[in-house]
Design an enzyme around this catalytic site. Structure first.
Site, PDB file in Angstrom:
ATOM      1  N   CYS A 189      56.362  11.267  61.965  1.00 34.42           N
ATOM      2  CA  CYS A 189      57.287  11.589  63.058  1.00 34.42           C
ATOM      3  C   CYS A 189      57.621  13.073  63.054  1.00 34.42           C
ATOM      4  O   CYS A 189      57.908  13.652  62.016  1.00 34.42           O
ATOM      5  CB  CYS A 189      58.562  10.761  62.926  1.00 34.42           C
ATOM      6  SG  CYS A 189      59.816  11.116  64.176  1.00 34.42           S
ATOM      7  N   CYS A 196      60.211  14.445  64.783  1.00 33.89           N
ATOM      8  CA  CYS A 196      61.544  14.690  65.324  1.00 33.89           C
ATOM      9  C   CYS A 196      62.320  15.657  64.443  1.00 33.89           C
ATOM     10  O   CYS A 196      61.967  15.913  63.293  1.00 33.89           O
ATOM     11  CB  CYS A 196      62.304  13.379  65.500  1.00 33.89           C
ATOM     12  SG  CYS A 196      63.038  12.703  64.002  1.00 33.89           S
ATOM     13  N   ASP A 245      65.647  -0.236  79.625  1.00 33.26           N
ATOM     14  CA  ASP A 245      66.766   0.412  78.962  1.00 33.26           C
ATOM     15  C   ASP A 245      67.294  -0.507  77.879  1.00 33.26           C
ATOM     16  O   ASP A 245      67.094  -1.727  77.936  1.00 33.26           O
ATOM     17  CB  ASP A 245      67.892   0.706  79.966  1.00 33.26           C
ATOM     18  CG  ASP A 245      68.712  -0.540  80.293  1.00 33.26           C
ATOM     19  OD1 ASP A 245      69.767  -0.728  79.657  1.00 33.26           O
ATOM     20  OD2 ASP A 245      68.299  -1.320  81.160  1.00 33.26           O
ATOM     21  N   CYS A 270      63.294  14.019  60.995  1.00 30.83           N
ATOM     22  CA  CYS A 270      62.237  13.802  60.002  1.00 30.83           C
ATOM     23  C   CYS A 270      61.648  15.100  59.468  1.00 30.83           C
ATOM     24  O   CYS A 270      61.144  15.145  58.347  1.00 30.83           O
ATOM     25  CB  CYS A 270      61.133  12.932  60.599  1.00 30.83           C
ATOM     26  SG  CYS A 270      61.621  11.199  60.794  1.00 30.83           S
ATOM     27  N   HIS A 275      66.853  10.162  65.695  1.00 34.29           N
ATOM     28  CA  HIS A 275      65.521   9.702  65.276  1.00 34.29           C
ATOM     29  C   HIS A 275      65.092   8.477  66.066  1.00 34.29           C
ATOM     30  O   HIS A 275      63.951   8.417  66.560  1.00 34.29           O
ATOM     31  CB  HIS A 275      65.478   9.379  63.787  1.00 34.29           C
ATOM     32  CG  HIS A 275      64.250   8.609  63.408  1.00 34.29           C
ATOM     33  ND1 HIS A 275      63.005   9.207  63.270  1.00 34.29           N
ATOM     34  CD2 HIS A 275      64.053   7.266  63.217  1.00 34.29           C
ATOM     35  CE1 HIS A 275      62.105   8.276  62.993  1.00 34.29           C
ATOM     36  NE2 HIS A 275      62.707   7.095  62.954  1.00 34.29           N
ATOM     37  N   ASP A 312      74.093   0.717  86.321  1.00 38.42           N
ATOM     38  CA  ASP A 312      74.043  -0.723  86.528  1.00 38.42           C
ATOM     39  C   ASP A 312      75.163  -1.115  87.489  1.00 38.42           C
ATOM     40  O   ASP A 312      75.954  -0.274  87.904  1.00 38.42           O
ATOM     41  CB  ASP A 312      74.137  -1.476  85.198  1.00 38.42           C
ATOM     42  CG  ASP A 312      75.405  -1.148  84.436  1.00 38.42           C
ATOM     43  OD1 ASP A 312      76.326  -0.545  85.015  1.00 38.42           O
ATOM     44  OD2 ASP A 312      75.485  -1.490  83.241  1.00 38.42           O
TER      45      ASP A 312
END
Length: 382
Positions: free
Chosen positions: A330, A332, A287, A335, A361, A97
Site C-alpha cells: 500500500c 498510502c 457507499d 503505510c 488507510h 440520501d
C-alpha cells in the site's frame, strides 16, 4: 451540462466503466463514495480526502446525510451558508440520501402514514415530520449534486405482505418526490449565484428500488420506478442483516430491470471484496460507513500475498513490536510512514490520531480497490 452518464466499456460479467458528469465535477465509475454523515467524513479532514487513493486523486464524490444535517445544524442554516459544499469547503461532487433509512432506524420513535413519517429526534426527543415533499425541500437546501427520493426501508426479516405494502408506499412517495423536486429544484443554493459557473444548473434526483428479500417485488419495484424516467436508480434496503448471498442475489435480480444507460447505485455496502464483486456485476456507485467505522474500532484492511482480503485487528498484542506497515503493497500516507507497532500504541493509548490514521488507510484501500477495478474494466472492449 448539469448531468450526463456515459458507459465507456462493458464486460460479459455485466461490469462497466463509465463517466458521470455532475455540476461539481466528473466522476469515473464504478466509484466508492465515503460517507460524510454530518458534513464530515469522520476523523478525516477534507484536504486529506482530496489526496488519498490511487495516484493521490482522492475521493471523487462523497455522501452526506439528510436526516443528521436536518437535525443539526439545520438545513436552512446550511442553505444560508450557500449549501453543503460551501459549508464544509468541499468543491467536488456530493450526494445526499433521503433520510428514509435513518427514520427507519428510529423504529421505536416513529409513526408511518401515507402522508409521511412522524418521528422523535434521537438528540432531544423533539417531534418532527418528514414527507416526500419535506425531504426534497431539505435536500434542495443542502444542495448536493444528487438527491434521493424519500423511501421506506422495511425491516429484516419481513413478510411478503408487509414488504409489498411498504414498497407501495415507497413508489407513491417516489412520484411525490419527483413532482415536488421538479417544481423547486431551481432553488438549490449554488444556482442562485451569478458568475461562478453554476447558474442555471440543478441537482439530479435518483430513485430507490425496494422490495426486501423478494425477487418478484424487486422486479416490480424496479419496473415501477423506471416508469418515472429518473436520471439514475439506487438499490436500497440491503445490508441490513441478511446473509451476504441474499444481498448478492437481490442485487443481481434487480440489475436485470434497471436501464443500462443510467447509473446504478447500491446503498450502504460493504466490505472491500463485496464492493469489488458488485462493481464487476454492473453496479456503478456504492457507499458505506465501514472504512471509517472499522478504522475507529481498530479493524484495518490489507492484501495478502495471494491478493486476498486480510482483516487486521490492530489491537492485538502480536503487533506491539511489529515494525512493518499495515500493508507492504500500500502506498498510502499511513503505510509509507507508520508501523503497526505505533498504530497499536495509538489505539491502546486512546490517542485520536490513531483513529484518523486508521480511517485514512481504510479509505485509501477502498478507493484503491475501485481504481483497480476501473482499470481492469477499461481494458475490456465493449
Amino acid at each position: 451540462m448539469a448531468f450526463s452518464f456515459e458507459v465507456l466499456t462493458s464486460a460479459q460479467s455485466g461490469g462497466r466503466r463509465g463517466r458521470l458528469t455532475l455540476p461539481h465535477g466528473v466522476v469515473e465509475t464504478p466509484v466508492f463514495m465515503p460517507v460524510g454523515t454530518a458534513a464530515s467524513v469522520k476523523a478525516v479532514e477534507q484536504s486529506v480526502l482530496e489526496q488519498i487513493g490511487a495516484g493521490g486523486n482522492g475521493a471523487q464524490i462523497i455522501l452526506a446525510n439528510t436526516y443528521h444535517l436536518y437535525m443539526r445544524p439545520g438545513h436552512e442554516l446550511v442553505r444560508r451558508m450557500g449549501g453543503v459544499h460551501r459549508f464544509m469547503s468541499w468543491q467536488r461532487p456530493m450526494l445526499t440520501d433521503s433520510g428514509g433509512f435513518q427514520v427507519f432506524s428510529l423504529s421505536k420513535l416513529r409513526k408511518v402514514t401515507a402522508d409521511g413519517v412522524e418521528f422523535r429526534s434521537h438528540l432531544d426527543g423533539s417531534k418532527h415530520f418528514f414527507s416526500p415533499e419535506h425531504s426534497m425541500d431539505v435536500q434542495i437546501a443542502l444542495g448536493a449534486d444528487i438527491a434521493m427520493v424519500f423511501d421506506e426501508c422495511v425491516e429484516t426479516p419481513a413478510s411478503w405482505e408487509r414488504t409489498h405494502e411498504s414498497m407501495g408506499l415507497t413508489h407513491s412517495w417516489a412520484r411525490r418526490s419527483k413532482d415536488h423536486f421538479e417544481l423547486h429544484k431551481h432553488l438549490v443554493p449554488w444556482s442562485q449565484t451569478v458568475g461562478d459557473g453554476f447558474e442555471g444548473k440543478t441537482q439530479s434526483l435518483f430513485g430507490i428500488v425496494q422490495g426486501g428479500m423478494y425477487a418478484d417485488l424487486r422486479k416490480e419495484s424496479a419496473e415501477r420506478l423506471v416508469e418515472l424516467d429518473l436520471p439514475g436508480y439506487a438499490i436500497g434496503g440491503l445490508a441490513v442483516g441478511e446473509p451476504r448471498e441474499v444481498t448478492l442475489e437481490m442485487i443481481a435480480r434487480t440489475l436485470e430491470f434497471l436501464p443500462r444507460d443510467k447509473p446504478r447505485y447500491v446503498m450502504g455496502v460493504g466490505y472491500p471484496d463485496e464492493i469489488e464483486e458488485y462493481a464487476k456485476m454492473g453496479v456503478d456507485m456504492m457507499d458505506c460507513v465501514l472504512p471509517t467505522r472499522a478504522g475507529r474500532h481498530g479493524l484495518l484492511f490489507a492484501r495478502g500475498e495471494d491478493g486476498s482480503l486480510v482483516r487486521m485487528n490492530i489491537k492485538r498484542k502480536e503487533y506491539a513490536e511489529d515494525q512493518g506497515p499495515i500493508d507492504a503493497t500500500c502506498g498510502c500516507m499511513v503505510c509509507t510512514r507508520y508501523t503497526r507497532a505505533y498504530l497499536r500504541h495509538l489505539f491502546v493509548a486512546g490517542e485520536p490520531l490513531g483513529l484518523t490514521l486508521n480511517s485514512i488507510h481504510n479509505l485509501h484501500f477502498y478507493l484503491g480497490t475501485m481504481d483497480r477495478v476501473r482499470r481492469e474494466l477499461a481494458t475490456i472492449a465493449s
